[in-house]
Design a protein around this motif. Structure first.
Motif, PDB file in Angstrom:
ATOM      1  N   HIS A 132      43.846  51.010  23.441  1.00  0.00           N
ATOM      2  CA  HIS A 132      42.864  49.915  22.773  1.00  0.00           C
ATOM      3  C   HIS A 132      43.619  48.976  22.011  1.00  0.00           C
ATOM      4  O   HIS A 132      44.565  49.517  21.334  1.00  0.00           O
ATOM      5  CB  HIS A 132      41.766  50.599  22.236  1.00  0.00           C
ATOM      6  N   PRO A 133      43.065  47.704  22.026  1.00  0.00           N
ATOM      7  CA  PRO A 133      43.741  46.804  20.972  1.00  0.00           C
ATOM      8  C   PRO A 133      43.835  47.371  19.798  1.00  0.00           C
ATOM      9  O   PRO A 133      42.777  48.030  19.258  1.00  0.00           O
ATOM     10  CB  PRO A 133      43.180  45.636  21.315  1.00  0.00           C
ATOM     11  N   GLN A 162      38.160  47.984  31.151  1.00  0.00           N
ATOM     12  CA  GLN A 162      38.078  47.255  30.109  1.00  0.00           C
ATOM     13  C   GLN A 162      38.383  45.829  30.517  1.00  0.00           C
ATOM     14  O   GLN A 162      38.309  44.753  29.774  1.00  0.00           O
ATOM     15  CB  GLN A 162      39.040  47.611  28.848  1.00  0.00           C
ATOM     16  N   MET A 164      41.431  44.662  30.791  1.00  0.00           N
ATOM     17  CA  MET A 164      42.513  44.310  30.078  1.00  0.00           C
ATOM     18  C   MET A 164      43.890  44.394  30.396  1.00  0.00           C
ATOM     19  O   MET A 164      44.079  45.408  31.322  1.00  0.00           O
ATOM     20  CB  MET A 164      42.182  45.082  28.609  1.00  0.00           C
ATOM     21  N   SER A 179      48.040  42.791  24.075  1.00  0.00           N
ATOM     22  CA  SER A 179      46.945  42.896  24.798  1.00  0.00           C
ATOM     23  C   SER A 179      46.303  41.846  25.193  1.00  0.00           C
ATOM     24  O   SER A 179      46.003  40.788  24.473  1.00  0.00           O
ATOM     25  CB  SER A 179      46.107  44.154  24.550  1.00  0.00           C
ATOM     26  N   GLY A 181      42.924  39.414  28.176  1.00  0.00           N
ATOM     27  CA  GLY A 181      41.911  39.636  28.903  1.00  0.00           C
ATOM     28  C   GLY A 181      40.486  39.841  28.582  1.00  0.00           C
ATOM     29  O   GLY A 181      40.339  39.534  27.463  1.00  0.00           O
ATOM     30  N   GLY A 182      39.827  40.615  29.278  1.00  0.00           N
ATOM     31  CA  GLY A 182      38.286  40.729  28.812  1.00  0.00           C
ATOM     32  C   GLY A 182      37.498  40.542  30.139  1.00  0.00           C
ATOM     33  O   GLY A 182      37.806  39.797  31.133  1.00  0.00           O
TER      34      GLY A 182
END
Length: 396
Positions: A132-133, A162, A164, A179, A181-182
């Motif tokens: 995770h970020p 995610q 990502m 990281s 994206g989204g």
């Protein structure tokens, strides 16, 4: 990427069930859509061509004769993974990616919310847990694809849940460098992306934005360089792009156009070059191509034809060479069926170990990994890498 403590059984089961539901819905929905289109077409044509349709039905009931091809492919290992949550146990091997530097194989153990790393013979090495970020709380784990930079220690990982992209440091326990994206439809966002590849010529990261029917190119810093494609059937359009690879010699990009049942080919500067394939069950036709890989030594393109339960092989011009399927009930590991599909074989992904001439294929439904090997095109040449499945020595 750090190792984490094991979750409670209830939490792990709930997350795994939700992840499995998401993936199963997406994959089965895509194949069912194609099947419905095919059945509608068959119904329309049945009255006009009854004899041809009858012959077609007869062909489905038996194995198609061996494809005539001078290059031999043999099964080196058939790895049946026990179903479970412990290390070296799997619950659905969705995708696999071979690290060309080490020969290690990164397997998306999707229902178990993790990635398992195997050596080039299939032996278990380690487990990678959720990413995770750094500035965000952990969320569900959906890593499906990896791609490896040939020039440094950067690795990119795609999280389809995610939406990502993670840039990782191979030498620092796969810690997150960047990281981006989204989820969404705006520029630089994605919907259920499924396919990632590094282009070593341009140093761009190519991502299949599957549900938005488009493809992105990013820098390693997350800057969007190019987005192309939209939903459609014409040249340069996509219907759920579902896998991508890059020829490391010239940067040519190969993309699986899932619903359009074709492979689209682009230059390193994203100009359309050609496409090949169409929907069908015969040679050179597809029913949901889901991953693609290029062997730059043999000049072969390998396509995972998920819906037809087989792997197909083409030359660089897109001309069909051969296809093969496997039976998970076969006890003789040296036997391979050069057929147009087998009902027990459900290939979900493929990846190549080019120096060893290995073809890795994952069977999602049967929890099986296959290591195949193609014959050398030049018997006088030899690789500096040793093959752990062909000799007593092993590479680290």
């Amino acid at each position: 990427m750090k190792r984490t403590t094991r979750k409670s059984a209830a939490t792990a089961k709930a997350e795994a069930d939700e992840a499995d539901k998401t993936v199963a819905t997406r994959r089965s929905g895509r194949l069912q859509k194609g099947d419905q289109e095919e059945k509608a077409g068959e119904k329309r044509g049945r009255a006009q061509e009854p004899d041809e349709e009858k012959n077609k039905s007869n062909k489905k009931a038996k194995l198609v004769e061996t494809d005539k091809e001078p290059e031999d492919i043999k099964v080196l290992s058939e790895i049946h993974k026990e179903k479970g949550t412990n290390p070296d146990q799997f619950n659905g091997v969705m995708t696999l990616s071979v690290d060309p530097l080490t020969g290690q194989v990164f397997c998306s153990d999707f229902r178990n919310q993790r990635v398992q790393i195997l050596d080039q013979s299939g032996a278990f090495l380690s487990v990678l847990h959720p990413l995770h970020p750094p500035s965000s709380p952990p969320s569900s784990f959906g890593i499906t694809h990896f791609s490896f930079s040939p020039s440094d220690d950067r690795v990119v990982a795609l999280d389809s849940q995610q939406c990502m992209v993670f840039v990782l440091d191979r030498k620092n326990d796969f810690q997150i460098i960047k990281s981006f994206g989204g989820r969404g439809q705006d520029e630089g966002l994605m919907e259920d992306p499924f396919g990632i590849a590094i282009n070593p010529i341009t140093n761009h990261i190519i991502v299949c934005d599957t549900e938005n029917s488009r493809v992105h190119a990013f820098t390693f810093e997350g800057e969007r360089v190019r987005t192309w494609g939209k939903k459609g059937k014409r040249e340069g359009m996509f219907d759920s792009p579902h896998g991508v690879c890059v020829d490391s010699r010239d940067g040519t990009i190969y993309i699986c156009d899932f619903y359009n049942n074709r492979i689209q080919v682009y230059s390193k500067d994203y100009s359309f070059l050609k496409s090949f394939g169409k929907r069908g069950q015969g040679k050179g036709t597809f029913n949901g191509p889901s991953s693609v890989a290029v062997d730059h030594i043999s000049d072969r393109i390998f396509v995972n034809d998920m819906g037809n339960s087989m792997v197909q092989v083409f030359d660089l011009e897109g001309r069909f060479i051969q296809s093969f399927s496997l039976s998970v009930l076969e006890t003789d590991q040296q036997k391979i069926m050069f057929t147009m599909g087998h009902s027990n074989f459900r290939p979900s992904s493929l990846s190549l170990n080019v120096p060893l001439r290995h073809i890795w294929v994952s069977d999602w439904e049967n929890n099986v990994l296959y290591i195949l090997q193609r014959s050398s095109l030049d018997d006088s040449s030899s690789s500096s890498s040793s093959d752990p499945l062909s000799s007593s020595s092993s590479s680290s």
